[in-house]
Motif scaffolding. Structure first.
Motif, PDB file in Angstrom:
ATOM      1  N   ILE A 149       0.838  -1.209   0.000  1.00 37.91           N
ATOM      2  CA  ILE A 149       0.000   0.000   0.000  1.00 37.91           C
ATOM      3  C   ILE A 149       0.871   1.257   0.000  1.00 37.91           C
ATOM      4  O   ILE A 149       0.630   2.195  -0.774  1.00 37.91           O
ATOM      5  CB  ILE A 149      -0.948  -0.018   1.232  1.00 37.91           C
ATOM      6  CG1 ILE A 149      -2.028  -1.093   1.033  1.00 37.91           C
ATOM      7  CG2 ILE A 149      -1.597   1.351   1.445  1.00 37.91           C
ATOM      8  CD1 ILE A 149      -2.792  -1.438   2.297  1.00 37.91           C
ATOM      9  N   ALA A 162      -3.816   5.219 -10.166  1.00 33.96           N
ATOM     10  CA  ALA A 162      -4.058   4.428  -8.950  1.00 33.96           C
ATOM     11  C   ALA A 162      -4.043   2.908  -9.178  1.00 33.96           C
ATOM     12  O   ALA A 162      -3.341   2.177  -8.462  1.00 33.96           O
ATOM     13  CB  ALA A 162      -5.382   4.852  -8.310  1.00 33.96           C
ATOM     14  N   VAL A 163      -4.818   2.420 -10.148  1.00 35.94           N
ATOM     15  CA  VAL A 163      -4.909   0.961 -10.326  1.00 35.94           C
ATOM     16  C   VAL A 163      -3.561   0.400 -10.787  1.00 35.94           C
ATOM     17  O   VAL A 163      -3.099  -0.632 -10.287  1.00 35.94           O
ATOM     18  CB  VAL A 163      -6.044   0.584 -11.311  1.00 35.94           C
ATOM     19  CG1 VAL A 163      -6.088  -0.925 -11.514  1.00 35.94           C
ATOM     20  CG2 VAL A 163      -7.391   1.059 -10.774  1.00 35.94           C
ATOM     21  N   THR A 164      -2.913   1.104 -11.716  1.00 33.43           N
ATOM     22  CA  THR A 164      -1.589   0.668 -12.179  1.00 33.43           C
ATOM     23  C   THR A 164      -0.612   0.616 -11.006  1.00 33.43           C
ATOM     24  O   THR A 164       0.158  -0.348 -10.864  1.00 33.43           O
ATOM     25  CB  THR A 164      -1.034   1.652 -13.235  1.00 33.43           C
ATOM     26  OG1 THR A 164      -2.049   1.896 -14.198  1.00 33.43           O
ATOM     27  CG2 THR A 164       0.195   1.101 -13.916  1.00 33.43           C
ATOM     28  N   GLN A 166      -1.251   0.221  -7.848  1.00 34.79           N
ATOM     29  CA  GLN A 166      -1.581  -0.865  -6.928  1.00 34.79           C
ATOM     30  C   GLN A 166      -1.100  -2.216  -7.471  1.00 34.79           C
ATOM     31  O   GLN A 166      -0.515  -3.024  -6.740  1.00 34.79           O
ATOM     32  CB  GLN A 166      -3.094  -0.877  -6.694  1.00 34.79           C
ATOM     33  CG  GLN A 166      -3.516  -1.790  -5.563  1.00 34.79           C
ATOM     34  CD  GLN A 166      -4.996  -1.659  -5.234  1.00 34.79           C
ATOM     35  OE1 GLN A 166      -5.669  -0.738  -5.702  1.00 34.79           O
ATOM     36  NE2 GLN A 166      -5.495  -2.595  -4.446  1.00 34.79           N
ATOM     37  N   ILE A 167      -1.347  -2.436  -8.757  1.00 32.80           N
ATOM     38  CA  ILE A 167      -0.932  -3.703  -9.374  1.00 32.80           C
ATOM     39  C   ILE A 167       0.591  -3.798  -9.409  1.00 32.80           C
ATOM     40  O   ILE A 167       1.162  -4.863  -9.118  1.00 32.80           O
ATOM     41  CB  ILE A 167      -1.509  -3.808 -10.811  1.00 32.80           C
ATOM     42  CG1 ILE A 167      -3.039  -3.845 -10.786  1.00 32.80           C
ATOM     43  CG2 ILE A 167      -0.928  -4.980 -11.555  1.00 32.80           C
ATOM     44  CD1 ILE A 167      -3.643  -5.209 -10.657  1.00 32.80           C
ATOM     45  N   ALA A 168       1.256  -2.703  -9.747  1.00 34.47           N
ATOM     46  CA  ALA A 168       2.727  -2.719  -9.824  1.00 34.47           C
ATOM     47  C   ALA A 168       3.321  -2.967  -8.441  1.00 34.47           C
ATOM     48  O   ALA A 168       4.248  -3.772  -8.282  1.00 34.47           O
ATOM     49  CB  ALA A 168       3.241  -1.402 -10.394  1.00 34.47           C
ATOM     50  N   GLN A 170       1.916  -4.390  -5.779  1.00 31.11           N
ATOM     51  CA  GLN A 170       1.629  -5.741  -5.314  1.00 31.11           C
ATOM     52  C   GLN A 170       2.484  -6.755  -6.069  1.00 31.11           C
ATOM     53  O   GLN A 170       2.973  -7.722  -5.481  1.00 31.11           O
ATOM     54  CB  GLN A 170       0.139  -6.039  -5.474  1.00 31.11           C
ATOM     55  CG  GLN A 170      -0.298  -7.324  -4.833  1.00 31.11           C
ATOM     56  CD  GLN A 170       0.033  -7.414  -3.353  1.00 31.11           C
ATOM     57  OE1 GLN A 170      -0.405  -6.598  -2.552  1.00 31.11           O
ATOM     58  NE2 GLN A 170       0.850  -8.396  -2.969  1.00 31.11           N
ATOM     59  N   SER A 171       2.702  -6.504  -7.369  1.00 28.24           N
ATOM     60  CA  SER A 171       3.543  -7.417  -8.153  1.00 28.24           C
ATOM     61  C   SER A 171       4.983  -7.374  -7.661  1.00 28.24           C
ATOM     62  O   SER A 171       5.663  -8.411  -7.612  1.00 28.24           O
ATOM     63  CB  SER A 171       3.476  -7.059  -9.641  1.00 28.24           C
ATOM     64  OG  SER A 171       2.165  -7.240 -10.112  1.00 28.24           O
TER      65      SER A 171
END
Lengths: 208, 208
Positions: A149, A162-164, A166-168, A170-171
């Motif tokens: 986070i 935001a979504v990019t 979060q995915i980056a 977490q990845s």
């Protein structure tokens, strides 16, 4: 090592010798407490070890223990703030034009350097102790989730949507933990950064 | 909603009306207990709610509560086994030749269908209750971590190598949770599968 393999792990004599040799690494009270705690968690199990046991093994009073750590769980997690700071500093310092995943990969490599700087046996034995106890696993997962986070926030501050972000983020954490699990496997000869890079290559291949 | 935003959330009258209307959905004791628990957690906070409170609100005895759930936390997590079974069944049934990420994306869509089948207000309110309590967050993260481990095992049984399976499974869970967080955001008009597909597209773009 998986979260479903919840078994009390009893350490071998070789493992214990490895931890005992850490005594040389940090000879102050704090360092002795860390080594004593990990030895006892590995020998007896986490639940079966008290703060009094740890203090006694380290040759200090319980009061000294509580001057350094809020409870016995904190001994296992004291490095997580420094790790998060290293990740966030790396993201903030990344050159412009790097892709979010490249930024995260570099940031997680700087985190891996902190872990690899610990005495040789420590990360593997710590991982075994955590895997044997669901409440420690939960705490570890929460630390990693909070790291993701915070990293996503740091990516957003660089203009990543935001979504990019979060995915980056977490990845990046996935690559970090997968690399870590491979690194602490018995018989692993590659170092932590190498294991992480292999995990990153798998992630890239997956979505190719 | 983030794990760092740990605040006690007080529900608005509209939110509560939404949950109350769920009463029609599952009129048996178990269903009434679920609705009563979620209402009370949302109104008073999770820590401030007792099993006695929940039983009273649902119009049953405490003994009936314990016939259905082992503790108040379990009320919030009772669907997680069915969700994991749906994911594993989908992985096992996937046609040969599909890439590991495609297999995971389909599996997580079948999980999203289970969640989307709940009454409209339930997932969002549950997410708010979980986000307000660190011990619930930890439990949620452990359930997701165990889901990723089980999914990785299922992928390995299809012949996917270990590290690839682990990265694919974890990425599937990332897409699922990112999609979920977008879906429960206030004002979101897209449905859960659409939010998940957007997250998957971001993952693919990230590593392109």
């Amino acid at each position: 090592m998986s979260a479903t393999d919840i078994t009390i792990y009893l350490m071998t004599a070789t493992d214990i010798t490895k931890i005992v040799s850490m005594g040389r690494w940090e000879p102050d009270a704090r360092g002795r407490l860390r080594v004593a705690a990990l030895e006892l968690f590995a020998e007896r199990g986490y639940e079966q070890t008290t703060v009094a046991d740890i203090a006694q093994r380290a040759g200090v009073t319980e009061r000294t223990f509580f001057r350094h750590f809020s409870d016995k769980r904190e001994v296992l997690f004291e490095g997580s703030e420094a790790l998060q700071e290293a990740v966030l500093a790396s993201i903030a310092a990344a050159p412009h034009g790097r892709s979010p995943l490249e930024v995260m990969a570099t940031a997680m490599e700087s985190a891996s350097a902190l872990i690899a700087a610990q005495p040789a046996g420590y990360p593997r034995i710590r991982a075994t102790v955590v895997a044997a106890n669901p409440s420690l696993q939960e705490r570890e997962l929460l630390k990693l989730a909070n790291l993701a986070i915070a990293a996503a926030d740091a990516l957003q501050r660089r203009g990543v949507p935001a979504v990019t972000a979060q995915i980056a983020a977490q990845s990046g954490v996935t690559v970090f933990s997968t690399g870590f699990e491979r690194w602490v496997e018995p018989g692993q000869t590659d170092d932590f950064p190498t294991c992480m890079r292999a995990a990153l290559a798998e992630l890239r291949a997956l979505t190719a």
